[in-house]
Design an enzyme around this catalytic site. Structure first.
Site, mmCIF file in Angstrom:
data_model
loop_
_atom_site.group_PDB
_atom_site.id
_atom_site.type_symbol
_atom_site.label_atom_id
_atom_site.label_comp_id
_atom_site.label_asym_id
_atom_site.label_seq_id
_atom_site.Cartn_x
_atom_site.Cartn_y
_atom_site.Cartn_z
ATOM 1 N N GLU A 67 0.858 -1.195 0.000
ATOM 2 C CA GLU A 67 0.000 0.000 0.000
ATOM 3 C C GLU A 67 0.892 1.242 0.000
ATOM 4 O O GLU A 67 1.852 1.327 0.757
ATOM 5 C CB GLU A 67 -0.907 -0.021 1.251
ATOM 6 C CG GLU A 67 -1.692 1.244 1.512
ATOM 7 C CD GLU A 67 -2.667 1.627 0.389
ATOM 8 O OE1 GLU A 67 -3.607 0.858 0.138
ATOM 9 O OE2 GLU A 67 -2.457 2.691 -0.233
ATOM 10 N N GLY A 117 -7.723 2.519 2.666
ATOM 11 C CA GLY A 117 -8.196 2.910 1.347
ATOM 12 C C GLY A 117 -9.155 4.084 1.343
ATOM 13 O O GLY A 117 -9.220 4.870 2.300
ATOM 14 N N GLY A 132 -23.325 16.288 -10.438
ATOM 15 C CA GLY A 132 -23.487 14.840 -10.307
ATOM 16 C C GLY A 132 -24.457 14.525 -9.186
ATOM 17 O O GLY A 132 -24.210 14.847 -8.025
ATOM 18 N N GLY A 133 -25.593 13.921 -9.550
ATOM 19 C CA GLY A 133 -26.608 13.558 -8.543
ATOM 20 C C GLY A 133 -26.554 12.090 -8.203
ATOM 21 O O GLY A 133 -27.585 11.457 -7.985
ATOM 22 N N GLY A 134 -25.330 11.527 -8.148
ATOM 23 C CA GLY A 134 -25.168 10.144 -7.694
ATOM 24 C C GLY A 134 -25.153 10.123 -6.176
ATOM 25 O O GLY A 134 -25.491 11.127 -5.515
ATOM 26 N N VAL A 168 -18.894 13.111 -10.270
ATOM 27 C CA VAL A 168 -19.499 12.507 -11.462
ATOM 28 C C VAL A 168 -19.060 11.056 -11.660
ATOM 29 O O VAL A 168 -19.074 10.544 -12.774
ATOM 30 C CB VAL A 168 -19.175 13.334 -12.727
ATOM 31 C CG1 VAL A 168 -19.876 14.677 -12.683
ATOM 32 C CG2 VAL A 168 -17.673 13.509 -12.889
ATOM 33 N N GLY A 169 -18.694 10.406 -10.584
ATOM 34 C CA GLY A 169 -18.341 8.995 -10.677
ATOM 35 C C GLY A 169 -16.876 8.746 -10.365
ATOM 36 O O GLY A 169 -16.100 9.680 -10.171
ATOM 37 N N ARG A 170 -16.537 7.466 -10.301
ATOM 38 C CA ARG A 170 -15.165 7.068 -10.002
ATOM 39 C C ARG A 170 -14.699 6.073 -11.062
ATOM 40 O O ARG A 170 -15.519 5.383 -11.660
ATOM 41 C CB ARG A 170 -15.085 6.432 -8.597
ATOM 42 C CG ARG A 170 -15.495 7.405 -7.497
ATOM 43 C CD ARG A 170 -15.357 6.763 -6.114
ATOM 44 N NE ARG A 170 -13.996 6.431 -5.791
ATOM 45 C CZ ARG A 170 -13.101 7.276 -5.290
ATOM 46 N NH1 ARG A 170 -13.443 8.526 -5.030
ATOM 47 N NH2 ARG A 170 -11.880 6.882 -5.027
ATOM 48 N N HIS A 175 -42.118 -4.545 18.666
ATOM 49 C CA HIS A 175 -42.895 -3.298 18.651
ATOM 50 C C HIS A 175 -42.459 -2.443 19.828
ATOM 51 O O HIS A 175 -42.270 -2.985 20.915
ATOM 52 C CB HIS A 175 -44.388 -3.605 18.766
ATOM 53 C CG HIS A 175 -45.221 -2.370 18.881
ATOM 54 N ND1 HIS A 175 -45.517 -1.582 17.795
ATOM 55 C CD2 HIS A 175 -45.786 -1.769 19.967
ATOM 56 C CE1 HIS A 175 -46.253 -0.556 18.199
ATOM 57 N NE2 HIS A 175 -46.423 -0.640 19.509
#
Ligand code: NAD
Length: 566
Positions: free
Chosen positions: A136, A142, A278-280, A367-369, A540
């Site tokens: 890494e 990550g 970006g509407g993700g 807008v994404g990866r 409940h």
């Protein structure tokens, strides 16, 4: 006799559904087996001919015992056809469990990347007896731990708490004066959570005997990785290199104040106004979070809907609530350019042929990866990529037999828990010949106010697949706990197969449904039917009891909702 349950040791052959000589296709049900828990139809793993039935109806067969043989026409099943009810031989299990290399030493595995795909893979490999190395270049954990799930959820927790105190407390008679939020302190809190988890992962790797190299790994041949000028060899290499944010190249994309999701996590102050491209999931979570702390937010989405992978009925509830909270949502809008004008950023978009402009102090591009697979020597050693994604089979093996790829880098599903589950399955395939990754049970969660969560097929999916289905819904305004907590905002929707009532998908919007979705993943994993959800007794008062009500609504008879008009 396949393993049909975690504790299963044997099964009874109840009925053969094909006869010797029949053609069977991969996925055809061939034989029905009964265990102490369930009746299950066993599907053929391959196309072929049912050459020989070994275990007769009524016979009890131990796990891995031979039911029968499927092969090619003309193939002969030799003597082994009498294997019947015997336990698996050493030879059978040898094929399944091969924890050592050809030279008899421990199998060696190199994992590249220590995100939730890589570190879980490495720990599992070590637990199964492999000599394991992890490489890494940054902190372990990550994207998820350092710049993704964990830091965003820490900030979302703080902003949600602030919003509750500010807007909800007085509704229940709690009056608090001088409410404020200090984003710098919020950042410190976020960093403390991240650091603690990163430290924890480092310790776990060490405790499991995983050797860590800090540096960038490059694959030099099917069994060798170079890192920091050193070459390390192994029987297998597992790629878990994750993904990075996509950057757009429109004019003004590099202006100060135009940032990506990583930079958005480290803002020192709360922006007054924010435009999110970006509407993700990332875009909508940031909009909800900053709106909770008083930022004027606008989401610009190129497609006709925000949250493209979510069930459309849930999307319309989410969008209506975002708008009620003052968040502007512009769909069918594509960004053309950004300019600095009168002290703020002016975002020019094209919306259904018209120009639509919006202003903001800050712009987040979400807008994404895209998979991190470049300059790693992959194509040079023969690993097939498609659009930057590593191509793998169902066992996560790439086109090079000794190289596997799990998580975002294979582009199958960019979710931390999917990466971990794929990693465990890949290592199990390597170490035992058998691994399980049930894609249908991977849930997805969106941390809004309230939360959204789903697992399994969406209504659009069952329509496209031509499945005969029934929907059950329960609005949370009919649920006491939800009424107490958020005024009853939300819904639970179950999609079931009409013939058997099997639960195919569950989609939820409501308080803490990201926790409740776990039960739904398990229901799909166990092939539960709506009857089983109805006859399960739900506590409940909980939000969860609405799951039983939504299941009852599949038959139109939820108790806490007026009957549907006939
Ligand atoms: P995404 O692909 O989910 O959404 C990006 C959105 O941007 C899409 O709706 C797309 O149509 C839109 N878009 C693309 N170009 C555009 C343009 N020029 N103008 C306007 N809109 C445009 O990506 P994301 O939201 O960046 O998330 C990346 C990944 O991370 C996803 O796989 C997501 O599932 C994962 N993620 C998950 C969580 C979670 O599980 N809670 C949270 C964050 C991210």
């Amino acid at each position: 006799m396949p393993q049909l349950g975690l504790t299963m040791t044997e099964g009874i052959v109840s009925q053969w559904l094909k006869q010797e000589g029949d053609v069977v296709r991969k996925g055809d049900c061939v034989v029905e087996v009964e265990t102490d828990k369930i009746n299950n139809r066993i599907e053929s793993p391959v196309d072929g001919i049912l050459l020989k039935i070994v275990a007769q109806e009524g016979e009890v067969l131990p796990l891995l015992g031979i039911l029968g043989y499927i092969g090619l026409r003309g193939e002969v099943v030799d003597g082994a056809g009498t294997a019947g009810a015997k336990a698996p031989t050493e030879k059978d299990t040898d094929i399944l469990f091969v924890p050592v290399s050809e030279n008899g030493s421990k199998k060696k595995i190199i994992v590249i990347g220590a995100g939730p795909g890589g570190y879980v893979t490495a720990i599992k490999a070590a637990q199964l007896g492999a000599d394991t190395v992890i490489i890494e270049s940054e902190n372990v954990g990550g994207t998820c731990l350092n710049i993704g799930c964990i830091p965003t959820k820490a900030l979302i927790h703080a902003s949600s708490l602030y919003r509750s105190v500010l807007t909800e407390a007085k509704k229940v008679g709690v009056h608090i004066s001088d409410i404020s939020i200090d984003w710098k302190e919020t950042q410190k809190y976020k960093n403390s959570v991240v650091n603690r988890l990163v430290d924890g992962v480092d310790r776990l790797l060490k405790a499991n005997g995983v050797k860590k190299y800090k540096g960038r790994g490059v694959v030099v041949d099917p069994h060798t990785v170079a890192v920091n000028g050193e070459r390390i060899s192994a029987d297998y290499i597992i790629l878990a290199t994750g993904s990075e944010a996509v950057h757009l190249n429109f004019p003004g994309a590099d202006l100060p104040g135009v940032i990506d999701s990583t930079q958005a996590l480290d803002l020192e102050d709360i922006p007054k106004s924010l435009v999110i491209i970006g509407g993700g999931v990332i875009g909508v979570e940031f909009a909800s979070m900053f709106a909770s702390v008083g930022t004027k937010c606008t989401i610009i989405e190129a497609l006709p809907h925000i949250l493209p992978p979510v069930d459309k009925e849930i999307v319309s509830l989410v969008q209506a609530d975002l708008e009620k909270r003052g968040i502007d949502v512009a769909v069918n809008a594509k960004v053309i350019s950004i300019e600095k004008k009168c002290g703020s950023l002016l975002i020019h978009t094209e919306r259904q042929g018209q120009e639509y402009c919006v202003r903001g102090d800050t712009v987040i591009v979400a807008v994404g990866r895209r998979p991190n697979t470049y300059h790693m020597g992959l194509e040079e050693v023969g690993v097939k990529l498609e659009g930057g994604k590593v191509v793998t089979d169902d066992t996560f093996r790439t086109s090079v037999p000794s190289i596997f790829a799990v998580g975002d880098c294979n582009g199958k599903l960019m979710l931390a828990h999917a990466a971990s589950a794929q990693g465990v399955a890949a290592v199990e395939y390597i170490m035992t010949g058998k691994g399980v990754y049930e894609a249908a049970t991977v849930p997805s969660c969106i941390y809004l106010e309230p939360e959204a969560a789903s697992v399994g097929l969406k209504e659009e999916d069952v329509v496209n697949k031509g499945i005969d289905y029934t929907v059950g819904k329960f609005a949370l305004s009919g649920n006491g706990k939800s009424l107490i907590e958020n005024g009853g905002v939300g819904m639970i929707k179950i999609i079931a197969d009409t013939k058997y009532g099997e639960v195919l998908g569950v989609h939820m919007y409501g308080p803490r449904v990201t926790e409740l979705i776990a039960a739904c993943g398990l229901a799909i994993r166990l092939e539960a039917t709506v009857d089983e959800l109805i006859t399960t007794v739900w506590a409940h008062p909980t939000i969860g009891e609405s799951l039983g009500e939504a299941a009852a609504d599949v038959f139109g008879n939820a108790v806490h909702w007026p009957p549907k008009k006939k």
